[in-house]
Design a protein around this motif. Structure first.
Motif, PDB file in Angstrom:
ATOM      1  N   PRO A 132       0.870  -1.391  -0.071  1.00 24.47           N
ATOM      2  CA  PRO A 132       0.033   0.024  -0.006  1.00 24.47           C
ATOM      3  C   PRO A 132       0.725   1.355  -0.010  1.00 24.47           C
ATOM      4  CG  PRO A 132      -0.756  -1.787   1.626  1.00 24.47           C
ATOM      5  CD  PRO A 132       0.465  -2.182   1.156  1.00 24.47           C
ATOM      6  N   ASN A 133       1.962   1.418   0.803  1.00 27.15           N
ATOM      7  CA  ASN A 133       2.709   2.450   1.013  1.00 27.15           C
ATOM      8  C   ASN A 133       3.464   2.676  -0.377  1.00 27.15           C
ATOM      9  OD1 ASN A 133       2.125   2.806   3.396  1.00 27.15           O
ATOM     10  ND2 ASN A 133       3.867   1.469   4.294  1.00 27.15           N
ATOM     11  N   TYR A 134       3.968   1.747  -1.111  1.00 30.94           N
ATOM     12  CA  TYR A 134       4.584   1.653  -2.480  1.00 30.94           C
ATOM     13  C   TYR A 134       3.793   2.247  -3.366  1.00 30.94           C
ATOM     14  CZ  TYR A 134       8.737  -0.537  -0.252  1.00 30.94           C
ATOM     15  OH  TYR A 134       9.631  -0.769   0.626  1.00 30.94           O
ATOM     16  N   VAL A 135       2.428   1.872  -3.591  1.00 27.71           N
ATOM     17  CA  VAL A 135       1.264   2.417  -4.404  1.00 27.71           C
ATOM     18  C   VAL A 135       1.178   3.810  -4.343  1.00 27.71           C
ATOM     19  CG1 VAL A 135      -0.871   2.222  -5.052  1.00 27.71           C
ATOM     20  CG2 VAL A 135       0.053   0.238  -4.661  1.00 27.71           C
ATOM     21  N   SER A 136       1.280   4.199  -3.092  1.00 27.94           N
ATOM     22  CA  SER A 136       0.971   5.670  -2.691  1.00 27.94           C
ATOM     23  C   SER A 136       2.081   6.277  -3.311  1.00 27.94           C
ATOM     24  CB  SER A 136       0.728   5.937  -1.447  1.00 27.94           C
ATOM     25  OG  SER A 136      -0.449   5.292  -0.796  1.00 27.94           O
ATOM     26  N   ASP A 137       3.491   5.951  -2.904  1.00 29.84           N
ATOM     27  CA  ASP A 137       4.615   6.390  -3.487  1.00 29.84           C
ATOM     28  C   ASP A 137       4.735   6.747  -4.929  1.00 29.84           C
ATOM     29  OD1 ASP A 137       5.171   6.504  -0.892  1.00 29.84           O
ATOM     30  OD2 ASP A 137       7.027   4.806  -1.047  1.00 29.84           O
ATOM     31  N   ILE A 138       4.295   5.654  -5.732  1.00 34.27           N
ATOM     32  CA  ILE A 138       4.436   5.744  -7.105  1.00 34.27           C
ATOM     33  C   ILE A 138       3.475   6.655  -7.382  1.00 34.27           C
ATOM     34  CG2 ILE A 138       3.677   4.518  -9.183  1.00 34.27           C
ATOM     35  CD1 ILE A 138       4.783   2.196  -8.004  1.00 34.27           C
TER      36      ILE A 138
END
Length: 349
Positions: A132-138
């Motif tokens: 979830p954090n990496y999706v938001s980061d992208i």
């Protein structure tokens, strides 16, 4: 109703990787000319029958050789990649072909444990628990303002996927479980359930997504479509013959048999499967759409109505006859032509 395409870039008997890519490019042009909405490529590793190993590279090739169709990933398997690299790749694709790029993100590795270990050895992969954090980061990195990273020293560091973005790709979440539906709803992202290989649970996942959806600056209402394995031919019997190599291939996969390249129609007809594999093939016939044009189009409409969507993404599962050119996928092209013609007739009427 919109039609779209999902392509694994299959590799059949006697084909090289170059042949398979040429066939995919020809298929994308057919989809572009026939009015399909989008053309997505999957990510799979170390499979003799699949040449779609790197979606970003293939998307660049396809987008450069098509005119209007949206091109994207179905999907990039995020555990295999650093989020910044994904954001950089798709920012460049969007800059090259503005308004035509989709970034579909998946949580599965798309590979076996050995391949996953090799990817981890390079240090490029990310923690699946941080998905979830990496999706938001992208999403943040793709924007013109980028992200602010706080260093251990306390200083702030500006980070962007591209120097001056004027548009961004559409980001989709893909999945085959309630987890992805819940996450897409909480982030306010469009969502696709992988109905073509995991039909069970689709209704529940879509209900969760729609009922829990939180509007975001990216999307103000739920947005989704469904996927389906489809083979269309002038007659139902020919469609079944064209589908059999892929059905046998999936049966081997489900029974943990060693896989090779995709069989031709003639090879599949001469093959004897195990009893368990035959049972799997028989059960798959109910979920695949394998038929002549009128009946196939009607089943696509019924699928869309069942899930309350106005778009269906077809995975054209036809193999080839031995005498066909290696750099074309004529059965897959035929599926797209015949299906599009039926829906065009609806529009004209």
């Amino acid at each position: 109703m919109k039609l779209s395409v999902l392509d694994l870039v299959p590799v059949r008997s006697a084909q090289s990787s170059a042949d398979a890519l040429a066939a995919a490019l020809s298929l994308a042009r057919v989809a572009d000319d026939a009015g399909y909405e989008r053309y997505w490529v999957a990510e799979h590793h170390n499979m003799p029958s699949v040449a779609s190993t790197n979606p970003a590279v293939i998307i660049g090739i396809l987008a450069a050789h098509t005119a209007r169709i949206r091109v994207g990933s179905g999907g990039v398997m995020l555990p295999n990649h650093a989020p910044l690299v994904v954001a950089e790749q798709f920012a460049l694709l969007e800059a090259a072909t503005p308004g035509r790029i989709d970034l579909g993100l998946g949580r599965a590795p798309g590979s076996d444990p050995v391949v996953t270990a090799v990817l981890n050895r390079s240090g490029a992969t990310s923690d699946v628990n941080q998905f979830p954090n990496y999706v938001s980061d992208i999403i943040t990195l793709l924007g013109d303002e980028g992200a602010t990273v706080r260093l251990t020293s306390g200083d702030e560091y500006q980070l962007r996927a591209t120097p001056a973005a004027t548009s961004t790709p559409d980001v989709w979440l893909l999945g085959s479980s309630d987890y992805s539906a819940t996450l897409a709803a909480s982030l306010g992202l469009p969502y696709v359930f992988a109905h073509h290989f995991a039909g069970a649970g689709a209704e529940r996942a879509l209900e969760i997504y729609r009922s829990q959806f939180q509007p975001s600056y990216l999307l103000d209402a739920p947005r989704t479509f469904v996927t389906a394995n489809v083979v269309v031919a002038p007659t139902a019997s020919e469609a079944r013959a064209l589908a059999l190599p892929n059905l046998q291939h999936m049966a081997r996969l489900r029974t943990s048999e060693k896989l090779g390249r995709l069989a031709t129609v003639e090879e599949a007809a001469a093959t004897t499967m195990t009893g368990l594999q035959d049972e799997f093939i028989a059960s798959s016939l109910g979920s695949w759409i394998i038929d002549e044009p009128v009946a196939a189009a009607q089943r696509v409409r019924e699928l869309a109505k069942r899930f309350g969507v106005d778009e269906v993404m077809v995975s054209p599962g036809a193999s080839a006859y031995a005498a066909e050119p290696l750099n074309r996928a004529l059965g897959r092209e035929q599926t797209l032509h015949l299906l599009a013609a039926e829906f065009a007739a609806d529009t004209a009427a």
